[in-house]
Write a protein that holds these residues in place. Structure first.
Motif, PDB file in Angstrom:
ATOM      1  N   ALA A  48       0.858  -1.193   0.000  1.00 22.95           N
ATOM      2  CA  ALA A  48       0.000   0.000   0.000  1.00 22.95           C
ATOM      3  C   ALA A  48       0.885   1.230   0.000  1.00 22.95           C
ATOM      4  N   ARG A  49       0.433   2.246  -0.684  1.00 16.65           N
ATOM      5  CA  ARG A  49       1.180   3.506  -0.788  1.00 16.65           C
ATOM      6  C   ARG A  49       1.450   4.088   0.597  1.00 16.65           C
ATOM      7  N   ASP A  50       2.648   4.584   0.786  1.00 15.56           N
ATOM      8  CA  ASP A  50       3.071   5.250   2.031  1.00 15.56           C
ATOM      9  C   ASP A  50       3.134   4.318   3.237  1.00 15.56           C
ATOM     10  N   LYS A  51       3.039   3.023   3.015  1.00 16.70           N
ATOM     11  CA  LYS A  51       3.148   2.077   4.126  1.00 16.70           C
ATOM     12  C   LYS A  51       4.601   1.690   4.307  1.00 16.70           C
ATOM     13  N   GLU A  52       5.012   1.586   5.544  1.00 19.37           N
ATOM     14  CA  GLU A  52       6.398   1.252   5.863  1.00 19.37           C
ATOM     15  C   GLU A  52       6.801  -0.066   5.187  1.00 19.37           C
ATOM     16  N   ASN A  53       7.997  -0.084   4.644  1.00 19.76           N
ATOM     17  CA  ASN A  53       8.585  -1.236   3.955  1.00 19.76           C
ATOM     18  C   ASN A  53       8.013  -1.497   2.558  1.00 19.76           C
ATOM     19  N   CYS A  54       7.019  -0.698   2.147  1.00 23.37           N
ATOM     20  CA  CYS A  54       6.468  -0.881   0.802  1.00 23.37           C
ATOM     21  C   CYS A  54       7.218   0.036  -0.157  1.00 23.37           C
ATOM     22  N   GLU A  55       8.264  -0.495  -0.748  1.00 23.90           N
ATOM     23  CA  GLU A  55       9.119   0.301  -1.611  1.00 23.90           C
ATOM     24  C   GLU A  55       8.760   0.086  -3.079  1.00 23.90           C
ATOM     25  N   GLY A  56       9.313   0.948  -3.931  1.00 24.57           N
ATOM     26  CA  GLY A  56       9.055   0.837  -5.355  1.00 24.57           C
ATOM     27  C   GLY A  56       7.841   1.640  -5.770  1.00 24.57           C
ATOM     28  N   SER A  57       7.546   1.641  -7.065  1.00 27.72           N
ATOM     29  CA  SER A  57       6.453   2.442  -7.591  1.00 27.72           C
ATOM     30  C   SER A  57       5.134   1.692  -7.489  1.00 27.72           C
ATOM     31  N   LYS A  58       4.058   2.456  -7.359  1.00 30.28           N
ATOM     32  CA  LYS A  58       2.752   1.804  -7.213  1.00 30.28           C
ATOM     33  C   LYS A  58       2.309   1.133  -8.506  1.00 30.28           C
ATOM     34  N   GLY A  59       2.686   1.698  -9.655  1.00 25.88           N
ATOM     35  CA  GLY A  59       2.318   1.071 -10.916  1.00 25.88           C
ATOM     36  C   GLY A  59       2.906  -0.322 -11.040  1.00 25.88           C
ATOM     37  N   THR A  60       4.180  -0.458 -10.692  1.00 24.00           N
ATOM     38  CA  THR A  60       4.826  -1.768 -10.740  1.00 24.00           C
ATOM     39  C   THR A  60       4.195  -2.725  -9.734  1.00 24.00           C
ATOM     40  N   ALA A  61       3.852  -2.187  -8.553  1.00 21.39           N
ATOM     41  CA  ALA A  61       3.220  -3.024  -7.520  1.00 21.39           C
ATOM     42  C   ALA A  61       1.865  -3.550  -7.989  1.00 21.39           C
ATOM     43  N   ILE A  62       1.088  -2.710  -8.666  1.00 22.66           N
ATOM     44  CA  ILE A  62      -0.218  -3.147  -9.174  1.00 22.66           C
ATOM     45  C   ILE A  62      -0.044  -4.290 -10.167  1.00 22.66           C
ATOM     46  N   ILE A  63       0.893  -4.140 -11.088  1.00 21.19           N
ATOM     47  CA  ILE A  63       1.102  -5.151 -12.119  1.00 21.19           C
ATOM     48  C   ILE A  63       1.639  -6.449 -11.526  1.00 21.19           C
ATOM     49  N   ASN A  64       2.455  -6.347 -10.478  1.00 21.39           N
ATOM     50  CA  ASN A  64       3.047  -7.543  -9.874  1.00 21.39           C
ATOM     51  C   ASN A  64       2.112  -8.267  -8.917  1.00 21.39           C
ATOM     52  N   ALA A  65       1.145  -7.545  -8.335  1.00 19.02           N
ATOM     53  CA  ALA A  65       0.275  -8.146  -7.324  1.00 19.02           C
ATOM     54  C   ALA A  65      -0.680  -9.161  -7.942  1.00 19.02           C
ATOM     55  N   LYS A  66      -1.043 -10.171  -7.154  1.00 20.67           N
ATOM     56  CA  LYS A  66      -2.022 -11.157  -7.624  1.00 20.67           C
ATOM     57  C   LYS A  66      -3.432 -10.570  -7.595  1.00 20.67           C
ATOM     58  N   ILE A  67      -3.716  -9.724  -6.592  1.00 23.87           N
ATOM     59  CA  ILE A  67      -5.069  -9.200  -6.390  1.00 23.87           C
ATOM     60  C   ILE A  67      -5.004  -7.696  -6.157  1.00 23.87           C
ATOM     61  N   PHE A  68      -6.032  -7.005  -6.621  1.00 24.25           N
ATOM     62  CA  PHE A  68      -6.149  -5.557  -6.433  1.00 24.25           C
ATOM     63  C   PHE A  68      -7.397  -5.288  -5.592  1.00 24.25           C
ATOM     64  N   LEU A  69      -7.209  -4.652  -4.437  1.00 22.19           N
ATOM     65  CA  LEU A  69      -8.324  -4.254  -3.576  1.00 22.19           C
ATOM     66  C   LEU A  69      -8.403  -2.739  -3.552  1.00 22.19           C
ATOM     67  N   VAL A  70      -9.576  -2.186  -3.836  1.00 25.41           N
ATOM     68  CA  VAL A  70      -9.738  -0.732  -3.821  1.00 25.41           C
ATOM     69  C   VAL A  70     -10.770  -0.344  -2.779  1.00 25.41           C
TER      70      VAL A  70
END
Length: 424
Positions: free
Chosen positions: A39-61
């Motif tokens: 999640a954006r701005d969460k500790e230890n969550c590094e890298g860009s959010k676009g890359t995280a979305i593409i890499n994640a198995k599931i998207f929760l909004v």
């Protein structure tokens, strides 16, 4: 589980700052159930959010008036949709309160998927177990390779998402008949065969458009405003039928499937699916999108027609950096045809050297034999060494008899030029 890298990322949580409390609750509970969450701005969550979305198995909004409003999460939802992520909408308001916040693209994408409602703190405890169960099952299906993509698994009723559709197996037209004989809906036959006859090989676009609008009038007007219906029809004319004045049955079947074995409403459903993808791509690549650059860099792994068409559009972007990235992404798709190769050959003459360099590499990834003499010409005439090097690399990537011979000549000439310089 910490998400300091993006390998094997289970879930991406999209949220607006005003919904941070719910995000933290979900993040914490999911992590305690051994899920790797970003999640954006969460500790230890590094890298860009676009890359995280593409890499994640599931998207929760987390859906709220703020997250669905201007400057909200719509571009993230769009990227999740076109990268075919299972989407889990968690709403903070009842549907009737939320629907005024949904713009056209979000309604088209999200109102068709089952929502979960967290409208009070009481819902947090009572509803989370069902969310966890659904997420766990979906991840297991993905890992087993049995998950059905979002675009294929959702119904097309566009009713309130919390309402269960009790007769989902019925086709949407099974209970509807038009009074006019000419446009009567016959569910046992495909649209083309029922309206034009199985032996008719082509009709004018004007006739096709008139008939389509007549047959699907009630349901189109239920879903869309007049301007959106017009937009949808123009998508069919421009993207699917390539502005042809005469629509052949072969064109139709290339998109909808064979009339003898397809769903009777296959063309209608596939047109809506294509429109969803197109409008989602528009959201991702909008100039104000916060995931635009990541999307262009990463979407080379998606080969559907909407993605490729949008990347081709980006080749005309005013920003040379975007043109260059789009060129590389198209090369990575592995998709090549006369139109794409021709467009890339023109980019070898682009004013920007990064674009020329990207075009060389893209043609190399496409393994385009036609490009070999053009790449040799770039190597001979280009004054910037990085572009010359890219042309040489591209010849190596093509790896054909013609390209290998061209590469051998290039390397011999390079050595001779180097020797001449050294002798000076």
């Amino acid at each position: 589980m910490a998400c300091d890298d993006m390998d094997n990322l289970d879930m991406y949580i999209s949220y607006h700052d005003s919904d941070k409390e719910l995000m933290l609750y979900l993040f914490d509970r999911l992590e305690k159930n051994d899920m790797k969450v970003w999640a954006r701005d969460k500790e230890n969550c590094e890298g860009s959010k676009g890359t995280a979305i593409i890499n994640a198995k599931i998207f929760l909004v987390i859906m709220s008036p703020a997250s669905m409003g201007q400057g909200g999460c719509s571009d993230e939802v769009s990227l999740a949709y076109i990268s075919d992520k299972p989407i889990f909408p968690v709403a903070t308001k009842e549907y009737d309160e939320m629907k005024t916040s949904l713009n056209f693209s979000m309604k088209l994408i999200l109102s068709k998927i089952n929502w979960v409602f967290f409208t009070s703190e009481k819902d947090y405890k009572t509803t989370f177990p069902s969310v966890l169960s659904s997420v766990t099952e979906t991840i297991a299906n993905i890992e087993e390779g049995t998950h059905v993509g979002t675009a294929d698994s959702i119904n097309d009723e566009l009713e309130k998402p919390e309402e269960e559709i009790t007769k989902a197996s019925f086709r949407i037209f099974s209970k509807w008949r038009r009074n006019t004989r000419k446009y009567q809906r016959k569910t046992e036959k495909d649209f083309w065969d029922s309206q034009f006859g199985s032996k008719k090989s082509e009709v004018s676009w004007i006739e096709f458009r008139k008939t389509f609008l007549a047959v699907y009038d009630k349901f189109l007007k239920k879903k869309f405003t007049e301007d959106r219906i017009s937009w949808l029809v123009n998508v069919a004319y421009g993207d699917i039928f390539r502005l042809n004045h005469q629509i052949t049955k072969k064109m139709y079947e290339n998109f909808a499937g064979k009339t003898t074995d397809s769903d009777p409403d296959s063309f209608y459903y596939k047109l809506l699916e294509y429109a969803r993808g197109k409008i989602a791509m528009r959201g991702v690549f909008n100039m104000d999108s916060t995931v635009r650059l990541d999307a262009v860099q990463s979407l080379g792994c998606f080969k559907n027609a909407t993605v490729v068409a949008s990347l081709i559009d980006l080749l005309n972007d005013k920003d040379p950096n975007m043109r260059a990235i789009a060129a590389i992404a198209i090369g990575k798709t592995g998709v090549k045809n006369q139109r794409i190769v021709g467009r890339m050959l023109k980019m070898l003459q682009d004013d920007d050297r990064l674009v020329r360099e990207a075009a060389c590499i893209s043609l190399g990834h496409m393994q385009s034999e036609i490009a070999v003499p053009y790449l040799v010409s770039v190597w001979r005439k280009e004054i910037i060494s990085h572009v010359r090097n890219a042309a040489e690399v591209a010849l190596g990537l093509i790896n054909s008899d013609q390209s290998r011979e061209a590469l051998r000549v290039v390397q011999v000439l390079s050595e001779e030029m180097k020797d001449l310089k050294d002798s000076d």
